[in-house]
Design a protein around this motif. Structure first.
Motif, PDB file in Angstrom:
ATOM      1  N   PRO A  28      70.774   7.982  -2.975  1.00 30.65           N
ATOM      2  CA  PRO A  28      71.686   8.120  -2.092  1.00 30.65           C
ATOM      3  C   PRO A  28      72.073   6.770  -1.465  1.00 30.65           C
ATOM      4  O   PRO A  28      71.483   5.917  -1.372  1.00 30.65           O
ATOM      5  CB  PRO A  28      71.069   8.966  -0.733  1.00 30.65           C
ATOM      6  N   SER A  29      73.629   7.034  -1.242  1.00 29.37           N
ATOM      7  CA  SER A  29      74.205   5.806  -0.679  1.00 29.37           C
ATOM      8  C   SER A  29      73.649   5.394   0.973  1.00 29.37           C
ATOM      9  O   SER A  29      73.184   6.381   1.278  1.00 29.37           O
ATOM     10  CB  SER A  29      75.748   5.851  -0.868  1.00 29.37           C
ATOM     11  N   GLU A  32      75.121   8.040   2.952  1.00 25.71           N
ATOM     12  CA  GLU A  32      74.441   9.370   3.119  1.00 25.71           C
ATOM     13  C   GLU A  32      72.909   9.434   3.638  1.00 25.71           C
ATOM     14  O   GLU A  32      72.734  10.439   4.400  1.00 25.71           O
ATOM     15  CB  GLU A  32      74.053   9.732   1.640  1.00 25.71           C
ATOM     16  N   LYS A  33      72.402   8.145   3.659  1.00 32.31           N
ATOM     17  CA  LYS A  33      71.039   8.255   4.245  1.00 32.31           C
ATOM     18  C   LYS A  33      71.154   8.199   5.739  1.00 32.31           C
ATOM     19  O   LYS A  33      70.429   8.918   6.351  1.00 32.31           O
ATOM     20  CB  LYS A  33      70.232   6.689   3.748  1.00 32.31           C
ATOM     21  N   LEU A  35      73.774   9.526   7.385  1.00 34.84           N
ATOM     22  CA  LEU A  35      74.021  10.870   7.794  1.00 34.84           C
ATOM     23  C   LEU A  35      73.008  11.749   7.802  1.00 34.84           C
ATOM     24  O   LEU A  35      72.835  12.554   8.685  1.00 34.84           O
ATOM     25  CB  LEU A  35      75.265  11.516   6.855  1.00 34.84           C
ATOM     26  N   TRP A  36      72.230  11.884   6.646  1.00 30.76           N
ATOM     27  CA  TRP A  36      70.951  12.776   6.688  1.00 30.76           C
ATOM     28  C   TRP A  36      70.086  12.288   7.687  1.00 30.76           C
ATOM     29  O   TRP A  36      69.464  13.451   8.060  1.00 30.76           O
ATOM     30  CB  TRP A  36      70.603  12.698   5.264  1.00 30.76           C
ATOM     31  N   ARG A  73      66.288  16.170   1.708  1.00 27.30           N
ATOM     32  CA  ARG A  73      67.565  16.198   1.245  1.00 27.30           C
ATOM     33  C   ARG A  73      67.899  15.753  -0.212  1.00 27.30           C
ATOM     34  O   ARG A  73      68.592  16.113  -0.945  1.00 27.30           O
ATOM     35  CB  ARG A  73      68.649  15.711   2.375  1.00 27.30           C
ATOM     36  N   THR A  74      67.276  14.625  -0.417  1.00 29.75           N
ATOM     37  CA  THR A  74      67.696  14.063  -1.754  1.00 29.75           C
ATOM     38  C   THR A  74      67.096  15.025  -3.045  1.00 29.75           C
ATOM     39  O   THR A  74      67.840  15.104  -4.002  1.00 29.75           O
ATOM     40  CB  THR A  74      66.717  12.674  -1.847  1.00 29.75           C
TER      41      THR A  74
END
Length: 264
Positions: A28-29, A32-33, A35-36, A73-74
């Motif tokens: 993940p970018s 994304e990290k 946000l998650w 999530r990943t």
């Protein structure tokens, strides 16, 4: 064999001719990290504050849950991408079966499949990129069975790996490639349809699971909104009861997820 030895790091698989995707992993970018992490922290922190009414505990434990949510999530993204690739692979087999049935050789069959798949899905679909990689490999005199085996290993999908093994054996032994692709298409299609039927059958249970996920929180909020001494979560007995209940609730949620995750 070391019982408590360190787990060896996963070695990302690459393509034979150019950069290719390893569908077993996802990086993940940073956005994304973040946000998650915030999603996991906000959700768990809010729940903890509702039950314990302690901001410091909610922030600290929520941050820990946020870090835990990132790899979870990943994993969800990886499984979703592999499921999508399986559906697209069925389209590839359909296109190859049609082309080979019309008398085309394997190179022309893959060339036609790339065009058909770009229309059926999109030009940037994973399966279209994989077909282009195979075509590039054929142009560079790489054996088609090696290209398919590389794709199978990178996909991490058992159906694609089985097809690549059967194709390689049949291709080397001079078997009927047309029948292999046709039979694989039928078998894979039936398997996907059965999987979809199973998903439909358990969708109601999954909805109930999601409802049960929010019910305890909604119940506590309702009891608190009514005022009075209907509920006391700040006493030692109340805190202990809440902690035990949350642990049982979390354990039952993960167990139910495993039960509903039916795979063929």
């Amino acid at each position: 064999m070391k019982l408590f030895g360190k787990k060896e790091p996963y070695e990302v698989k690459t393509g034979l001719t150019c950069d290719a995707t390893d569908y077993n992993v996802y990086f993940p970018s940073p956005g994304e990290k973040i946000l998650w992490f915030l999603m996991g922290m906000a959700a768990s922190g809010a729940v903890l504050y509702i039950f314990y009414e302690k901001i410091l505990v909610s922030v600290i434990v929520g941050a820990v849950c946020g870090f835990i949510f990132v790899p979870m999530r990943t994993g969800q993204v990886i499984r979703k991408r592999q499921t999508r690739l399986t559906m697209q692979f069925r389209g590839l087999l359909d296109a190859l079966s049609t082309s080979i049935g019309a008398g085309k050789n394997m190179f022309d069959a893959f060339a036609g499949a790339a065009e058909d798949l770009a229309v059926q899905f999109s030009a940037d679909a994973d399966i279209v990129k994989e077909v282009q990689i195979i075509r590039t490999g054929l142009n560079n005199n790489i054996q088609i069975e090696d290209l398919l085996m590389n794709f199978a290993e990178r996909s991490g999908i058992e159906d694609i790996r089985n097809f690549a093994n059967v194709f390689a054996t049949c291709y080397k032994k001079g078997g009927n490639i047309k029948e292999v692709i046709k039979n694989t298409t039928v078998i894979l299609g039936d398997k996907i349809e059965i999987q979809m039927e199973l998903e439909t059958m358990v969708s109601g249970q999954k909805n109930e699971q999601n409802i049960m996920l929010v019910m305890p929180v909604a119940f506590i909020l309702l009891m608190k909104s009514m005022g009075g001494d209907l509920i006391d979560l700040q006493s030692p007995i109340g805190q202990l009861s809440v902690s035990i209940a949350l642990m049982i609730f979390a354990a039952s949620y993960f167990v139910s997820r495993k039960i509903l995750d039916i795979k063929l």
